[in-house]
Motif scaffolding. Structure first.
Motif, PDB file in Angstrom:
ATOM      1  N   TYR A  73      43.052  29.529  40.987  1.00  0.00           N
ATOM      2  CA  TYR A  73      43.032  30.146  39.654  1.00  0.00           C
ATOM      3  C   TYR A  73      42.075  29.378  38.739  1.00  0.00           C
ATOM      4  O   TYR A  73      41.293  29.981  38.006  1.00  0.00           O
ATOM      5  CB  TYR A  73      44.449  30.161  39.063  1.00  0.00           C
ATOM      6  CG  TYR A  73      44.553  30.891  37.758  1.00  0.00           C
ATOM      7  CD1 TYR A  73      44.757  32.263  37.736  1.00  0.00           C
ATOM      8  CD2 TYR A  73      44.463  30.219  36.546  1.00  0.00           C
ATOM      9  CE1 TYR A  73      44.848  32.949  36.529  1.00  0.00           C
ATOM     10  CE2 TYR A  73      44.549  30.891  35.340  1.00  0.00           C
ATOM     11  CZ  TYR A  73      44.750  32.263  35.334  1.00  0.00           C
ATOM     12  OH  TYR A  73      44.840  32.943  34.143  1.00  0.00           O
ATOM     13  N   LEU A  78      38.574  30.349  39.561  1.00  0.00           N
ATOM     14  CA  LEU A  78      38.252  31.668  39.017  1.00  0.00           C
ATOM     15  C   LEU A  78      37.886  31.568  37.532  1.00  0.00           C
ATOM     16  O   LEU A  78      36.909  32.174  37.081  1.00  0.00           O
ATOM     17  CB  LEU A  78      39.424  32.639  39.205  1.00  0.00           C
ATOM     18  CG  LEU A  78      39.757  33.046  40.640  1.00  0.00           C
ATOM     19  CD1 LEU A  78      41.064  33.832  40.676  1.00  0.00           C
ATOM     20  CD2 LEU A  78      38.628  33.863  41.241  1.00  0.00           C
ATOM     21  N   LYS A  79      38.669  30.801  36.781  1.00  0.00           N
ATOM     22  CA  LYS A  79      38.389  30.619  35.353  1.00  0.00           C
ATOM     23  C   LYS A  79      37.044  29.927  35.148  1.00  0.00           C
ATOM     24  O   LYS A  79      36.262  30.322  34.280  1.00  0.00           O
ATOM     25  CB  LYS A  79      39.500  29.792  34.695  1.00  0.00           C
ATOM     26  CG  LYS A  79      40.768  30.562  34.428  1.00  0.00           C
ATOM     27  CD  LYS A  79      41.812  29.712  33.763  1.00  0.00           C
ATOM     28  CE  LYS A  79      41.467  29.511  32.316  1.00  0.00           C
ATOM     29  NZ  LYS A  79      42.555  28.904  31.535  1.00  0.00           N
ATOM     30  N   GLU A  95      34.478  29.905  37.196  1.00  0.00           N
ATOM     31  CA  GLU A  95      33.391  30.806  37.570  1.00  0.00           C
ATOM     32  C   GLU A  95      33.150  31.868  36.493  1.00  0.00           C
ATOM     33  O   GLU A  95      32.004  32.187  36.168  1.00  0.00           O
ATOM     34  CB  GLU A  95      33.690  31.477  38.915  1.00  0.00           C
ATOM     35  CG  GLU A  95      32.590  32.382  39.421  1.00  0.00           C
ATOM     36  CD  GLU A  95      31.276  31.673  39.689  1.00  0.00           C
ATOM     37  OE1 GLU A  95      30.243  32.367  39.684  1.00  0.00           O
ATOM     38  OE2 GLU A  95      31.261  30.444  39.896  1.00  0.00           O
ATOM     39  N   ALA A  96      34.219  32.394  35.917  1.00  0.00           N
ATOM     40  CA  ALA A  96      34.081  33.382  34.840  1.00  0.00           C
ATOM     41  C   ALA A  96      33.353  32.759  33.645  1.00  0.00           C
ATOM     42  O   ALA A  96      32.460  33.381  33.057  1.00  0.00           O
ATOM     43  CB  ALA A  96      35.444  33.930  34.428  1.00  0.00           C
ATOM     44  N   ASP A 140      30.946  41.050  37.717  1.00  0.00           N
ATOM     45  CA  ASP A 140      31.613  39.941  38.406  1.00  0.00           C
ATOM     46  C   ASP A 140      32.698  39.315  37.535  1.00  0.00           C
ATOM     47  O   ASP A 140      33.782  38.980  38.032  1.00  0.00           O
ATOM     48  CB  ASP A 140      30.595  38.876  38.822  1.00  0.00           C
ATOM     49  CG  ASP A 140      29.675  39.341  39.946  1.00  0.00           C
ATOM     50  OD1 ASP A 140      29.978  40.375  40.588  1.00  0.00           O
ATOM     51  OD2 ASP A 140      28.641  38.682  40.160  1.00  0.00           O
ATOM     52  N   SER A 185      35.715  41.507  37.694  1.00  0.00           N
ATOM     53  CA  SER A 185      36.452  41.309  38.945  1.00  0.00           C
ATOM     54  C   SER A 185      37.268  40.020  38.914  1.00  0.00           C
ATOM     55  O   SER A 185      38.422  39.992  39.359  1.00  0.00           O
ATOM     56  CB  SER A 185      35.486  41.262  40.131  1.00  0.00           C
ATOM     57  OG  SER A 185      34.855  42.492  40.310  1.00  0.00           O
ATOM     58  N   LEU A 186      36.673  38.965  38.396  1.00  0.00           N
ATOM     59  CA  LEU A 186      37.387  37.691  38.296  1.00  0.00           C
ATOM     60  C   LEU A 186      38.594  37.818  37.367  1.00  0.00           C
ATOM     61  O   LEU A 186      39.680  37.317  37.673  1.00  0.00           O
ATOM     62  CB  LEU A 186      36.450  36.592  37.798  1.00  0.00           C
ATOM     63  CG  LEU A 186      35.340  36.167  38.762  1.00  0.00           C
ATOM     64  CD1 LEU A 186      34.318  35.304  38.050  1.00  0.00           C
ATOM     65  CD2 LEU A 186      35.918  35.446  39.964  1.00  0.00           C
ATOM     66  N   LYS A 187      38.406  38.505  36.242  1.00  0.00           N
ATOM     67  CA  LYS A 187      39.511  38.674  35.295  1.00  0.00           C
ATOM     68  C   LYS A 187      40.637  39.508  35.901  1.00  0.00           C
ATOM     69  O   LYS A 187      41.815  39.207  35.682  1.00  0.00           O
ATOM     70  CB  LYS A 187      38.994  39.316  34.006  1.00  0.00           C
ATOM     71  CG  LYS A 187      38.171  38.356  33.162  1.00  0.00           C
ATOM     72  CD  LYS A 187      37.574  39.024  31.954  1.00  0.00           C
ATOM     73  CE  LYS A 187      38.606  39.241  30.893  1.00  0.00           C
ATOM     74  NZ  LYS A 187      38.028  39.741  29.629  1.00  0.00           N
ATOM     75  N   THR A 205      41.389  39.678  39.078  1.00  0.00           N
ATOM     76  CA  THR A 205      42.049  38.807  40.049  1.00  0.00           C
ATOM     77  C   THR A 205      42.952  37.804  39.341  1.00  0.00           C
ATOM     78  O   THR A 205      44.093  37.572  39.764  1.00  0.00           O
ATOM     79  CB  THR A 205      40.995  38.067  40.904  1.00  0.00           C
ATOM     80  OG1 THR A 205      40.170  39.036  41.556  1.00  0.00           O
ATOM     81  CG2 THR A 205      41.655  37.179  41.938  1.00  0.00           C
ATOM     82  N   MET A 206      42.473  37.227  38.246  1.00  0.00           N
ATOM     83  CA  MET A 206      43.297  36.278  37.491  1.00  0.00           C
ATOM     84  C   MET A 206      44.532  36.973  36.922  1.00  0.00           C
ATOM     85  O   MET A 206      45.634  36.405  36.944  1.00  0.00           O
ATOM     86  CB  MET A 206      42.473  35.643  36.366  1.00  0.00           C
ATOM     87  CG  MET A 206      41.434  34.675  36.888  1.00  0.00           C
ATOM     88  SD  MET A 206      40.180  34.030  35.733  1.00  0.00           S
ATOM     89  CE  MET A 206      40.810  34.260  34.143  1.00  0.00           C
TER      90      MET A 206
END
Length: 122
Positions: A8, A11-12, A14-15, A90, A93-95, A97-98
């Motif tokens: 997680y 992911l944060k 990378e966003a 992208d 998509s990350l948000k 997934t989070m």
């Protein structure tokens, strides 16, 4: 997986990285648009000279060079905007997934509390 997991956090991170990259892309596009405006102004000046002189061949090389510069800037702007668009997709998509991880964590917590209450006979 939960909000405290390293996945997680990645992911944060990378966003955030993509958002910062988009900020830099926006700045570069602004710079290129400014350069493009200057090239267009120069091209218009050459066109005015052409109208005054009436001889295309006298200014052909300059006009062609300016047109090439404008096209080059246009291609660069298009490439940066394309990258910007993909970064936005992208980040989305990350948000998502989070959000799924967050919701899963809430459901897991609720299930755990329910099971604890049932174990206590409540």
């Amino acid at each position: 997986l939960d909000e405290d997991s390293s996945a997680y956090a990645n992911l944060k991170r990378e966003a955030l990285s993509l958002r910062l990259e988009n900020d830099a892309l926006n700045e570069k596009v602004a710079e290129l648009e400014e350069a493009r405006a200057q090239y267009i102004a120069q091209e218009e000046g050459l066109t005015e000279k052409l109208k005054e002189d009436g001889a295309f061949f006298a200014h052909e090389k300059d006009i062609m060079e300016m047109t090439r510069k404008i096209q080059e800037v246009d291609y660069k702007i298009a490439g940066l905007r394309h990258k910007h668009h993909h970064n936005i997709k992208d980040v989305g998509s990350l948000k998502r997934t989070m959000s799924l991880i967050e919701k899963r964590g809430k459901v897991t917590t609720l299930i755990d509390k329910t099971e604890e209450a049932l174990d206590r006979g409540e």
